[in-house]
Design a protein around this motif. Sequence first.
Motif, PDB file in Angstrom:
ATOM      1  N   THR A  98     -88.734  65.493  72.988  1.00 13.88           N
ATOM      2  CA  THR A  98     -90.159  65.841  72.921  1.00 13.88           C
ATOM      3  C   THR A  98     -90.942  64.597  72.484  1.00 13.88           C
ATOM      4  OG1 THR A  98     -89.707  66.830  70.770  1.00 13.88           O
ATOM      5  CG2 THR A  98     -90.095  68.349  72.562  1.00 13.88           C
ATOM      6  N   THR A  99     -90.622  64.076  71.304  1.00 15.05           N
ATOM      7  CA  THR A  99     -91.363  62.894  70.837  1.00 15.05           C
ATOM      8  C   THR A  99     -90.450  61.685  70.617  1.00 15.05           C
ATOM      9  OG1 THR A  99     -91.085  63.589  68.559  1.00 15.05           O
ATOM     10  CG2 THR A  99     -93.095  64.305  69.659  1.00 15.05           C
ATOM     11  N   PHE A 100     -89.163  61.905  70.587  1.00 14.99           N
ATOM     12  CA  PHE A 100     -88.111  60.917  70.300  1.00 14.99           C
ATOM     13  C   PHE A 100     -88.141  60.421  68.863  1.00 14.99           C
ATOM     14  CE2 PHE A 100     -86.124  56.744  69.980  1.00 14.99           C
ATOM     15  CZ  PHE A 100     -84.837  57.077  70.405  1.00 14.99           C
ATOM     16  N   CYS A 101     -89.281  59.896  68.407  1.00 16.25           N
ATOM     17  CA  CYS A 101     -89.292  59.392  67.021  1.00 16.25           C
ATOM     18  C   CYS A 101     -90.706  59.493  66.451  1.00 16.25           C
ATOM     19  CB  CYS A 101     -88.767  57.965  66.943  1.00 16.25           C
ATOM     20  SG  CYS A 101     -89.846  56.760  67.716  1.00 16.25           S
ATOM     21  N   VAL A 102     -90.809  59.115  65.193  1.00 20.80           N
ATOM     22  CA  VAL A 102     -92.069  59.240  64.432  1.00 20.80           C
ATOM     23  C   VAL A 102     -92.574  57.826  64.113  1.00 20.80           C
ATOM     24  CG1 VAL A 102     -92.997  60.063  62.222  1.00 20.80           C
ATOM     25  CG2 VAL A 102     -91.375  61.462  63.511  1.00 20.80           C
ATOM     26  N   ALA A 103     -93.901  57.657  64.017  1.00 21.31           N
ATOM     27  CA  ALA A 103     -94.518  56.332  63.800  1.00 21.31           C
ATOM     28  C   ALA A 103     -93.751  55.521  62.758  1.00 21.31           C
ATOM     29  CB  ALA A 103     -95.969  56.510  63.383  1.00 21.31           C
ATOM     30  N   HIS A 104     -93.216  54.396  63.187  1.00 23.35           N
ATOM     31  CA  HIS A 104     -92.282  53.611  62.380  1.00 23.35           C
ATOM     32  C   HIS A 104     -92.881  53.081  61.059  1.00 23.35           C
ATOM     33  CE1 HIS A 104     -88.635  50.699  62.875  1.00 23.35           C
ATOM     34  NE2 HIS A 104     -88.818  51.029  61.626  1.00 23.35           N
ATOM     35  N   PRO A 105     -94.062  52.388  61.119  1.00 24.17           N
ATOM     36  CA  PRO A 105     -94.568  51.840  59.848  1.00 24.17           C
ATOM     37  C   PRO A 105     -94.932  52.927  58.836  1.00 24.17           C
ATOM     38  CG  PRO A 105     -96.118  51.443  61.658  1.00 24.17           C
ATOM     39  CD  PRO A 105     -94.882  52.005  62.273  1.00 24.17           C
ATOM     40  N   LEU A 106     -95.322  54.097  59.329  1.00 24.80           N
ATOM     41  CA  LEU A 106     -95.677  55.180  58.404  1.00 24.80           C
ATOM     42  C   LEU A 106     -94.426  55.716  57.711  1.00 24.80           C
ATOM     43  CD1 LEU A 106     -98.368  57.092  60.514  1.00 24.80           C
ATOM     44  CD2 LEU A 106     -98.636  55.112  59.021  1.00 24.80           C
ATOM     45  N   GLN A 107     -93.312  55.676  58.420  1.00 22.57           N
ATOM     46  CA  GLN A 107     -92.045  56.101  57.796  1.00 22.57           C
ATOM     47  C   GLN A 107     -91.646  55.122  56.681  1.00 22.57           C
ATOM     48  OE1 GLN A 107     -88.688  57.614  60.070  1.00 22.57           O
ATOM     49  NE2 GLN A 107     -89.840  57.274  61.945  1.00 22.57           N
ATOM     50  N   VAL A 108     -91.859  53.821  56.957  1.00 22.56           N
ATOM     51  CA  VAL A 108     -91.512  52.805  55.949  1.00 22.56           C
ATOM     52  C   VAL A 108     -92.319  53.062  54.679  1.00 22.56           C
ATOM     53  CG1 VAL A 108     -91.553  50.319  55.441  1.00 22.56           C
ATOM     54  CG2 VAL A 108     -90.962  51.107  57.754  1.00 22.56           C
ATOM     55  N   ALA A 109     -93.617  53.313  54.862  1.00 21.41           N
ATOM     56  CA  ALA A 109     -94.487  53.550  53.713  1.00 21.41           C
ATOM     57  C   ALA A 109     -94.080  54.825  52.973  1.00 21.41           C
ATOM     58  CB  ALA A 109     -95.941  53.655  54.181  1.00 21.41           C
ATOM     59  N   MET A 110     -93.785  55.875  53.720  1.00 17.69           N
ATOM     60  CA  MET A 110     -93.450  57.153  53.087  1.00 17.69           C
ATOM     61  C   MET A 110     -92.127  57.090  52.334  1.00 17.69           C
ATOM     62  SD  MET A 110     -95.372  59.502  52.708  1.00 17.69           S
ATOM     63  CE  MET A 110     -97.059  59.744  53.160  1.00 17.69           C
ATOM     64  N   ALA A 111     -91.190  56.300  52.853  1.00 17.32           N
ATOM     65  CA  ALA A 111     -89.902  56.171  52.154  1.00 17.32           C
ATOM     66  C   ALA A 111     -90.155  55.642  50.746  1.00 17.32           C
ATOM     67  CB  ALA A 111     -88.975  55.240  52.934  1.00 17.32           C
ATOM     68  N   GLU A 112     -91.030  54.617  50.659  1.00 17.19           N
ATOM     69  CA  GLU A 112     -91.324  54.044  49.333  1.00 17.19           C
ATOM     70  C   GLU A 112     -92.121  55.016  48.483  1.00 17.19           C
ATOM     71  OE1 GLU A 112     -92.486  49.998  48.209  1.00 17.19           O
ATOM     72  OE2 GLU A 112     -92.061  49.506  50.314  1.00 17.19           O
ATOM     73  N   ALA A 113     -93.084  55.676  49.118  1.00 19.78           N
ATOM     74  CA  ALA A 113     -93.941  56.612  48.374  1.00 19.78           C
ATOM     75  C   ALA A 113     -93.103  57.741  47.774  1.00 19.78           C
ATOM     76  CB  ALA A 113     -95.022  57.173  49.287  1.00 19.78           C
ATOM     77  N   LEU A 114     -92.168  58.267  48.538  1.00 24.36           N
ATOM     78  CA  LEU A 114     -91.340  59.380  48.030  1.00 24.36           C
ATOM     79  C   LEU A 114     -90.478  58.927  46.855  1.00 24.36           C
ATOM     80  CD1 LEU A 114     -90.183  61.153  51.322  1.00 24.36           C
ATOM     81  CD2 LEU A 114     -91.819  62.012  49.664  1.00 24.36           C
ATOM     82  N   ASN A 115     -90.072  57.654  46.898  1.00 28.48           N
ATOM     83  CA  ASN A 115     -89.251  57.143  45.787  1.00 28.48           C
ATOM     84  C   ASN A 115     -90.055  56.942  44.514  1.00 28.48           C
ATOM     85  OD1 ASN A 115     -86.800  57.082  47.115  1.00 28.48           O
ATOM     86  ND2 ASN A 115     -87.185  55.075  48.027  1.00 28.48           N
TER      87      ASN A 115
END
Length: 385
Positions: free
Chosen positions: A267-284
Amino acid sequence: MKPFNHAVTNFKESIFSTMTKLAITHEAINLSQGFPDFEGPKWIIDLAKNAMDQGHLNGNVGKNQYAPSFGILPLREAIANNYKRFYGVEFNPLNEIVVTNGATEAIFCTCMALLNPGDEVVVFEPFYDSYLASLQMVGAVIKPVTLIAPDFSFDKNELFSAIGPKTKMLILNNPHNPTGKIFSLAEIKLIAELARKFDFLILSDEVYEFLTFDESHIPTASFEDLAVRTITISSTGKTFGLTGWKIGWAAGPADIIKAIHNVHQFTTFCVAHPLQVAMAEALNKMDEYLVDFKKQYRNKRDLLVTGLKAAGFNVLNPAGTYFAMAILKEGENDIEFCQKLILEKKVAVIPTSAFYMKSNAGSSMIRFCFAKTDETLKAALKNLN
Ligand SMILES: Cc1ncc(COP(=O)(O)O)c(C=O)c1O
């Protein structure tokens, strides 16, 4: 021309788009759609900007190129760590989590991956409208069970009669939009008992997991035995006030997540890459953020609920989410009331009949969203007085 897909042709415009358009046309204060009218945290936005600027640094896969289809590993690890830290629930980041374009995509992929046409799915109404659309697209049979105001509990007998041998899944949204209800332990235990007895799956939509005011969230997957049959869906949109980023996920047993990923990859294959990088840090780094976040939203809830009471509304105090429901007076109709409110008071809210398919209780209730600045809330309350 030959007919289009039957399920999709019948979809109406979402009530959120309708009310937001009306609010814009009539310059009304918009307390309808569920998103903040203020910016998300600058430190997280900066993390995304940095990720974009990093490009192909050090010969790695560029942050502005496709991300892995399951989601970048640091994000899946951050999600898994938080489930463990906050709730003691274990998910293997390697094969038990898939990152999706918001919870909405996770809901669609879950329905598509796990249901066959004719499978029965129990849904509590009022419901978040994408459940119905996803279920209709796969041809599932929807079995609604009504949550009854003012505490939005359900009638056990109604639940018993909605469940049977053909029940494949139950959708639980906890904390619950639009009612603000948090399901009690007894209610979840009853659902768990039925899930075991009738061997059905639970899609647990927990996007408001950090918007609880008086008690901590308890994920469905943390209940004894339920982890093996629960698909936990959440997203960062509500938690970080960045609904436009659409970073969500589904977490659960590996075979289920593999099936959900099969749909996601086509359907979408993947999710916006730079936003994932930011969210990984934010969740930590979210612990400190959460303290203020909860306080801020508790204050907004109190401001709205107290103000609406003073303005003569029969408003119900929500235990979670950023919504509050109000019961209309005898004889009033939700849609007419909301139209009048926009025209006469310049305030837009949501008529709730759109969230029901069985009961007509929704025609006597409206939903306010308090994910708004204090100025917006005060201006709306002034208009409503
Ligand atoms: C109960 C519920 N589930 C899912 C979503 C959608 O989440 P996302 O924006 O991450 O797709 C919403 C948004 O309003 C919601 O209220």
